[in-house]
Design a protein around this motif. Structure first.
Motif, PDB file in Angstrom:
ATOM      1  N   THR A  71      24.375  -0.960   0.235  1.00 54.64           N
ATOM      2  CA  THR A  71      24.615  -0.245   1.483  1.00 54.64           C
ATOM      3  C   THR A  71      25.154  -1.138   2.606  1.00 54.64           C
ATOM      4  N   ASP A  72      24.789  -2.381   2.634  1.00 61.91           N
ATOM      5  CA  ASP A  72      25.267  -3.296   3.676  1.00 61.91           C
ATOM      6  C   ASP A  72      26.576  -3.922   3.204  1.00 61.91           C
ATOM      7  N   ILE A  73      27.685  -3.253   3.504  1.00 58.44           N
ATOM      8  CA  ILE A  73      28.987  -3.694   3.013  1.00 58.44           C
ATOM      9  C   ILE A  73      29.347  -5.065   3.576  1.00 58.44           C
ATOM     10  N   GLU A  74      29.019  -5.306   4.842  1.00 57.49           N
ATOM     11  CA  GLU A  74      29.337  -6.597   5.450  1.00 57.49           C
ATOM     12  C   GLU A  74      28.632  -7.729   4.710  1.00 57.49           C
ATOM     13  N   ALA A  75      27.351  -7.559   4.402  1.00 57.82           N
ATOM     14  CA  ALA A  75      26.607  -8.592   3.676  1.00 57.82           C
ATOM     15  C   ALA A  75      27.167  -8.784   2.275  1.00 57.82           C
ATOM     16  N   SER A  76      27.569  -7.687   1.644  1.00 54.24           N
ATOM     17  CA  SER A  76      28.165  -7.768   0.313  1.00 54.24           C
ATOM     18  C   SER A  76      29.435  -8.605   0.333  1.00 54.24           C
ATOM     19  N   VAL A  77      30.303  -8.319   1.283  1.00 59.79           N
ATOM     20  CA  VAL A  77      31.574  -9.046   1.407  1.00 59.79           C
ATOM     21  C   VAL A  77      31.326 -10.514   1.715  1.00 59.79           C
ATOM     22  N   LEU A  78      30.418 -10.789   2.643  1.00 55.84           N
ATOM     23  CA  LEU A  78      30.145 -12.174   3.024  1.00 55.84           C
ATOM     24  C   LEU A  78      29.522 -12.963   1.872  1.00 55.84           C
ATOM     25  N   ALA A  79      28.695 -12.305   1.062  1.00 59.35           N
ATOM     26  CA  ALA A  79      28.085 -12.991  -0.081  1.00 59.35           C
ATOM     27  C   ALA A  79      29.142 -13.367  -1.117  1.00 59.35           C
ATOM     28  N   VAL A  80      30.063 -12.440  -1.398  1.00 61.04           N
ATOM     29  CA  VAL A  80      31.142 -12.748  -2.339  1.00 61.04           C
ATOM     30  C   VAL A  80      32.008 -13.877  -1.789  1.00 61.04           C
ATOM     31  N   LEU A  81      32.329 -13.810  -0.525  1.00 58.75           N
ATOM     32  CA  LEU A  81      33.146 -14.853   0.106  1.00 58.75           C
ATOM     33  C   LEU A  81      32.446 -16.206   0.030  1.00 58.75           C
ATOM     34  N   ALA A  82      31.142 -16.231   0.282  1.00 54.82           N
ATOM     35  CA  ALA A  82      30.389 -17.488   0.233  1.00 54.82           C
ATOM     36  C   ALA A  82      30.355 -18.042  -1.189  1.00 54.82           C
ATOM     37  N   LEU A  83      30.165 -17.181  -2.179  1.00 56.54           N
ATOM     38  CA  LEU A  83      30.170 -17.629  -3.573  1.00 56.54           C
ATOM     39  C   LEU A  83      31.511 -18.227  -3.961  1.00 56.54           C
ATOM     40  N   ALA A  84      32.580 -17.581  -3.506  1.00 59.10           N
ATOM     41  CA  ALA A  84      33.921 -18.100  -3.782  1.00 59.10           C
ATOM     42  C   ALA A  84      34.126 -19.444  -3.091  1.00 59.10           C
ATOM     43  N   ASP A  85      33.590 -19.597  -1.899  1.00 63.12           N
ATOM     44  CA  ASP A  85      33.749 -20.838  -1.148  1.00 63.12           C
ATOM     45  C   ASP A  85      33.038 -22.018  -1.811  1.00 63.12           C
ATOM     46  N   VAL A  86      31.960 -21.741  -2.549  1.00 66.10           N
ATOM     47  CA  VAL A  86      31.267 -22.848  -3.223  1.00 66.10           C
ATOM     48  C   VAL A  86      31.876 -23.133  -4.604  1.00 66.10           C
ATOM     49  N   GLY A  87      32.912 -22.375  -4.962  1.00 66.08           N
ATOM     50  CA  GLY A  87      33.649 -22.665  -6.188  1.00 66.08           C
ATOM     51  C   GLY A  87      33.321 -21.798  -7.384  1.00 66.08           C
TER      52      GLY A  87
END
Length: 210
Positions: A71-87
């Motif tokens: 339900t929290d789309i912003e948190a979902s997007v930020l989590a994916v972005l953070a995972l991508a940022d760590v490689g």
């Protein structure tokens, strides 16, 4: 790693653990973390939208991550972005709509799933009572378990010509009290047989209704 321990994320985490994988499960809700603490390898209360937190957890060394935040789309997007940022590259993410899915894919999610939509479609198809089980692969193809339609009962598959007449392939037959039978051209279909068939979804639905 599984981020988000709601119904979907919790089911993913527990299933992976049962399959023998080491599972790190994370959520911001301490009650959920406590609930899963004894069920998975490790459960932590953590903000997984923060790259620094993910690095502290050693996420870069993981084989895959599932972002199960719904339900929290912003948190979902930020989590994916953070995972991508760590490689991390093997990122699975839950989406609630097509726009959400497109964003997730563009920022690094390798796989996007719609669990509620898929389950809704599956239940709708099973409600017709002719299909006993149903698994869709994409929008067109599926494998289904169904009761043998009356017109092919008493006939070997080579005679009923399911592939030519109905555009489905009978993969196997399950007879009460017997083991699963892999279908061959001379397999005879009995009245109470259950068939496993593959084909396009509309063709399977039409076949089940003949």
């Amino acid at each position: 790693m599984v981020i988000g321990l709601g119904r979907f994320g919790g089911a993913v985490a527990l299933t992976l653990e049962r399959m023998g994988h080491e599972v790190l499960a994370a959520d911001l809700d301490p009650r959920l973390v406590e609930e899963f603490a004894g069920e998975v390898t490790k459960a932590v209360e953590a903000d997984c939208t923060d790259v620094a937190v993910l690095r502290q957890l050693g996420v870069a060394d993981f084989e895959a991550a599932v972002v199960a935040i719904g339900t929290d789309i912003e948190a979902s997007v930020l989590a994916v972005l953070a995972l991508a940022d760590v490689g991390l590259t093997n990122i699975w993410a839950k989406a609630v709509n097509e726009n959400h899915a497109r964003i997730l894919e563009r920022i690094g999610a390798a796989h996007v799933v719609f669990p509620e939509q898929r389950m809704g479609e599956r239940v709708a198809r099973l409600l017709n009572e002719r299909l006993l089980d149903f698994i869709a692969f994409g929008d067109e193809f599926a494998i289904a378990r169904l009761r043998a339609p009356e017109p092919i009962v008493g006939l070997p598959l080579m005679t009923s010509e399911c592939r030519r007449k109905y555009k489905v392939t009978v993969v196997g037959v399950k007879r009460k009290g017997e083991d699963f039978i892999h279908a061959v051209p001379d397999t005879l279909v009995f009245p109470d047989d259950e068939l496993v068939v593959s084909g396009r979804i509309p063709d399977i639905e039409e076949f089940s209704a003949i």
